[in-house]
Design an enzyme around this catalytic site. Structure first.
Site, PDB file in Angstrom:
ATOM      1  CG  HIS A 145     -16.646   0.045  -3.094  1.00  0.00           C
ATOM      2  ND1 HIS A 145     -16.316  -0.850  -2.121  1.00  0.00           N
ATOM      3  CD2 HIS A 145     -15.473   0.478  -3.627  1.00  0.00           C
ATOM      4  CE1 HIS A 145     -14.997  -0.955  -2.052  1.00  0.00           C
ATOM      5  NE2 HIS A 145     -14.467  -0.167  -2.962  1.00  0.00           N
ATOM      6  CD  GLU A 194      -3.798   3.571  -4.496  1.00  0.00           C
ATOM      7  OE1 GLU A 194      -3.030   4.159  -3.716  1.00  0.00           O
ATOM      8  OE2 GLU A 194      -3.399   2.852  -5.423  1.00  0.00           O
ATOM      9  CG  ASP A 235     -10.050   2.500  -2.573  1.00  0.00           C
ATOM     10  OD1 ASP A 235      -9.290   2.423  -1.582  1.00  0.00           O
ATOM     11  OD2 ASP A 235     -10.146   3.545  -3.258  1.00  0.00           O
ATOM     12  CE1 TYR A 243     -13.082   6.123  -0.378  1.00  0.00           C
ATOM     13  CE2 TYR A 243     -13.259   4.398  -2.030  1.00  0.00           C
ATOM     14  CZ  TYR A 243     -12.500   5.315  -1.327  1.00  0.00           C
ATOM     15  OH  TYR A 243     -11.157   5.439  -1.593  1.00  0.00           O
ATOM     16  CD  GLU A 252      -7.682   6.237   4.129  1.00  0.00           C
ATOM     17  OE1 GLU A 252      -8.424   6.356   5.125  1.00  0.00           O
ATOM     18  OE2 GLU A 252      -7.973   5.570   3.142  1.00  0.00           O
ATOM     19  CG  ASP A 256     -10.524   5.873   1.858  1.00  0.00           C
ATOM     20  OD1 ASP A 256     -11.164   6.137   2.885  1.00  0.00           O
ATOM     21  OD2 ASP A 256     -10.000   6.746   1.139  1.00  0.00           O
ATOM     22  NE  ARG A 305     -10.049   8.583  -5.074  1.00  0.00           N
ATOM     23  CZ  ARG A 305      -9.906   9.356  -3.984  1.00  0.00           C
ATOM     24  NH1 ARG A 305     -10.317   8.899  -2.813  1.00  0.00           N
ATOM     25  NH2 ARG A 305      -9.380  10.558  -4.059  1.00  0.00           N
TER      26      ARG A 305
END
Length: 903
Positions: free
Chosen positions: A343, A84, A82, A296, A7, A80, A298
């Site tokens: 996670h 998103e 997740d 990570y 990203e 990432d 989130r």
């Protein structure tokens, strides 16, 4: 070489170091596609078909990836780990396929890693997989829902409640929490109660405090001593009796550490300990993650990888000793509702590195890393061993009993490293330390050191004459001892902080780790909520929106409904529900609710809100009269009104005969200025009446009255925060004297002094030059507000000359606050000063820096993210220029269209 896409450029830079020259690592700069903000982007008539558009700022990034794929046949999507991140990978694959950059023989792989370390990245490269379409479908369902709610509900607000900005599926529920808490506070009736305490002394001269628990042989409840008179009697009863220790009970106890951080608890603790907002916490954590320092950020998981547990135990042993390691590792149960989105906890990637070992970190990053490191180590440390002691002190006749409690830490355990903060902490008696006390010994009332002992309760706690009671606290000295009666009142529930709001949302099952920060930020950006002393307070606009939604869309701001919908979306992730089925069920009911509001009249909506918000906007009068009767004409009825320019106010139903208005929150202080004629201050030299008035935008002074000849008499706003009781005729005339002409400039034009939204200033106004239509102006700030009324030409010209010499005059380029370097696409990126606050500038893109971020702390990575988010808004109109080209030549038009679609 394989093309790896992540990203952010910061992440790309870190990963490139690990992968080496055999890989080309590029950044997508976040999402590359989104739904266009227009009707029909989600087609509810055709199975919720979604029409995606590549953002103009993302075109070049997609093009760069496509160019790299011309020479490579492998695309590795490493966004990432997740939902998103999965969606970004899917969007990239779709966009590149449409551009024909992905061919039949192109290998497309998806890799995920929970930490940006060499071992984690290289291990992930060995285990590629395909894009997880269940995660993508969960994203599609959430994005469609947010679009359908926002794009259909917001226009209803605009039409029926002028001044409202927007509504959202989760943001409106968060706003409701804040508004309801404020209404609880306003409706709260404080109840008085008293406590009686004695400062006692052991035979060895050590002092301790005890609280009265039994009076006249009866155990006291909280409200049993309800008045000052009852407190005085209780104080006298204690002071007049000899006391001794009836029992001493010591019990061993232990305290276990808190679990390691997940997203919500990290946001809460960073708020408690550092005052960080949710967005600031996540932005700082993002930079730590991209630098490879933490996992990570989130996540709703609290479990830790076995190798991380082992590393944590080794770090604890080397730093603090073997006695701080429990016999077996601590296991924390994962709270994630969906295993595919679970996670690890948020933890350091290297347990041996403390914040001091990472010397290059920025201040905020260092604080947050230190917090994460300490919490992680503490979570694997031995429990703290305590001894809780309870001492009961009684009179010989058994009529009086007092209790002292405290604890002694016998082994600090995890407390040596870290202790979790608490919200709205009260008096913690268990945390006090007690001296050595033995059963049966005398408990004399300690006169020595009384003032110091009670200083924490109130500065004036000690009163020498027996029987005297004070409002806040009182002390009665009996014989050689001291007893204190303290007045208290029950307290309303506290306002939410960002931390406690996130905690409450988590408890209700509303929102998910990736959404908390944006939800809290959006309701503040919409001016629905303001933050004061770290507390969230609803604005009147937020109350109006909540009242409207609760009355006409109650189901959709319901806590249970929102939580159940979140669970349905999680079921899509796990493959237990079909995303279009969930959308169909939602849209059918929501469409019906929208249709029911079609015929609503604004007057009907406002009257309904009048009823709902009556305690706030029409508070009860002390004499029991109707609070909605107009105070000016005595006949009209007060009601909520809205203005074309947006916003709301209270006005009289007899308008235009009666022009009474006031803000929603009540009358302004400083006299009767709310009527149509305001408060008369006197006459000026021309015999015109000068009045102090109030309008929807605050208090102001006016010269003369509205007439046919003078429809707009001269007015001047009273500066914000000024005490209206001090605004007399001289002050009003002073305000009305602005802007004042200071003199004629020798080079042409005039010099004036005035007060603007940014404070006092002088301005040199020059007539239009030849060929120009507008006059030109040079502004210079005045530091002392009082000087605006007295400044002369010499001083004014000096300030204007200084401004021109500094290069900050009209048309001159501002000096950057911070130069960040070169943009990946060329051109300098700088942090600039602006009248609305600091911003990041690159070429023609100006991106505002969030309020909680200091301009000097902005990094290039943050700046690039802000620029990427802002650029589409600045460049969107350019697309319209392509339309006329279609009719000029068929071949070029065909190629242009194909290119656009392919992007």
């Amino acid at each position: 070489m394989a093309v790896v896409v992540v990203e952010s450029p910061a992440k790309a830079k870190t990963i490139n170091k690990y992968l080496g020259k055999d890989y080309t690592v590029l950044a997508s700069y976040g999402h590359v596609r989104d739904l266009p903000p227009k009707d029909g982007s989600v087609d509810t008539d055709h199975e919720f078909e979604m029409k995606w558009e590549v953002a103009s700022a993302s075109q070049k990034h997609v093009r760069a990836i496509a160019e790299a794929l011309k020479d490579d046949d492998t695309l590795i999507l490493a966004t990432d780990p997740d939902r998103e991140g999965e969606a970004i990978s899917w969007h990239l694959q779709e966009a590149l396929t449409k551009r024909r950059a992905i061919k039949k023989d192109t290998k497309v792989e998806r890799v995920v890693f929970n930490a940006i370390t060499k071992s984690a990245v290289t291990e992930a490269m060995k285990n590629p997989r395909a894009v997880d379409m269940e995660l993508v479908e969960a994203y599609l369902a959430r994005r469609a829902l947010d679009y359908l709610v926002g794009f259909n509900l917001s226009p209803v607000l605009w039409r029926k409640l002028p001044g409202a900005k927007s509504a959202g599926r989760v943001q409106s529920v968060a706003l409701r929490l804040i508004v309801e808490r404020e209404m609880e506070i306003e409706a709260f009736n404080a109840r008085e109660f008293w406590s009686v305490r004695a400062m006692l002394e052991t035979p060895r001269g050590q002092q301790y405090e005890a609280r009265l628990t039994h009076l006249a042989g009866k155990k006291l409840d909280k409200f049993d001593i309800a008045t000052a008179e009852a407190a005085e009697l209780a104080v006298t009863a204690v002071a007049s009796r000899d006391l001794k220790v009836a029992s001493v009970e010591a019990k061993p106890a232990s305290r276990n550490p808190s679990a390691p951080f997940m997203t919500s608890t990290l946001q809460q603790e960073a708020s408690r300990k550092f005052g960080f907002g949710a967005r600031q916490t996540m932005s700082t954590a993002q930079r730590l993650y991209e630098a490879g320092y933490i996992t990570y950020m989130r996540t709703d998981g609290i479990d830790m990888a076995p190798e991380a547990v082992t590393a944590a135990r080794e770090a604890i042993k080397s730093r603090y000793g073997a006695e701080y390691i429990p016999g077996s590792p601590r296991i924390y149960k994962n709270k994630a509702k969906n295993a595919q989105e679970a996670h690890e906890c948020i933890r350091p990637t290297d347990m041996a590195l403390s914040a001091e070992d990472l010397g290059s970190l920025e201040a905020d990053q260092k604080k947050l890393y230190d917090l994460i490191w300490k919490r992680t180590l503490a979570s694997q440390m031995e429990a703290a061993k305590l001894e809780r002691t309870t001492v009961d002190v009684s009179s010989d006749d058994g009529q009086i009993t007092l209790r002292a409690t405290g604890q002694v830490i016998q082994f600090d355990g995890f407390l040596r490293v870290y202790e979790e903060g608490r919200d709205d902490v009260g008096d913690d008696e268990d945390g006090k330390r007690l001296p050595q006390i033995s059963e049966g010994e005398a408990a004399a009332k300690a006169r020595r050191g009384l003032a110091e002992a009670f200083a924490k309760l109130t500065p004036d706690a000690v009163v020498e004459s027996p029987g005297t009671l004070q409002k806040e606290a009182n002390a009665i000295l009996g014989g050689e001892g001291a007893v204190l009666g303290q007045q208290s009142f029950t307290q309303p529930p506290p306002r939410y902080t960002e931390a406690t709001l996130v905690k409450r949302m988590e408890e209700l099952g509303i929102g998910r780790p990736s959404t908390y920060a944006s939800i809290v930020s959006v309701i503040q950006e919409r001016d629905y909520v303001r933050k004061e002393q770290n507390r969230l307070i609803p604005e009147d606009k937020g109350r109006l929106v909540t009242a409207f939604l609760e009355n006409y869309f109650r189901k959709y701001v319901g806590y249970d409904f929102t939580a159940d919908l979140e669970n349905d979306l999680d079921r899509i992730t796990s493959g237990d529900a079909q995303w279009k089925t969930v959308l169909t069920r939602f849209w059918t009911d929501f469409r019906a609710a929208l249709d029911e509001t079609a015929d609503l009249r604004i007057t009907e909506v406002l009257e309904k809100i009048n009823e709902v918000l009556a305690p706030h906007i029409f508070p009860a009068e002390e004499d029991g009269s109707d609070p909605r009767i107009c105070k000016n004409c005595g006949a009209g009825r007060l009601s909520l009104k809205t203005a074309r320019s947006g916003g709301a106010f209270i006005g009289c139903s007899n308008y235009p005969e009666c022009r009474y208005t006031r803000p929603l929150s009540g009358e302004l202080e400083g006299g009767d200025i709310a009527g149509p004629d305001g408060k008369v201050l006197g006459l000026n030299d021309e015999g015109e009446t000068i009045t102090l008035r109030t309008g929807r935008f605050g208090p102001y002074v006016q010269q003369g009255d509205v007439t046919e000849e003078v429809p707009k008499p001269k007015r001047a706003s009273v500066p914000k925060g000024e005490d209206l009781s001090t605004v007399d005729l001289p002050r009003a005339l002073q305000l009305l004297s602005l802007p004042r002409k200071v003199g004629d400039h020798p080079e042409g034009g005039i010099v004036e002094a005035a007060i603007g939204r940014f404070g006092p200033f002088v301005v040199w106004v020059r007539p239009p030059a030849e060929g120009e239509k507008k006059e030109s102006k040079t502004y210079a700030n005045i530091k002392d507000p009082a000087e605006v009324y007295t400044i002369g030409m010499n001083r004014a010209m000096e300030l204007i000359a200084q401004k021109a010499a500094s290069g900050r005059g009209r048309g001159a380029a501002a000096t950057p606050l911070k130069e960040l370097g070169e943009h990946p696409d060329g051109g300098p990126v700088n942090v600039m000063p602006g009248r609305y606050g600091p911003y990041v500038k690159w070429e023609k893109v100006n991106a505002t820096i969030p309020k909680e971020t200091k301009p000097e702390d902005v990094t290039m990575e943050q700046a690039l993210e802000l620029i990427a988010a802002k650029a589409p808004k600045k460049k969107a109109p350019a697309k319209k220029k392509t339309a006329p080209k279609k009719s000029t030549a068929k071949k070029p038009a065909s190629k242009k269209t194909a290119s656009t679609k392919g992007s």
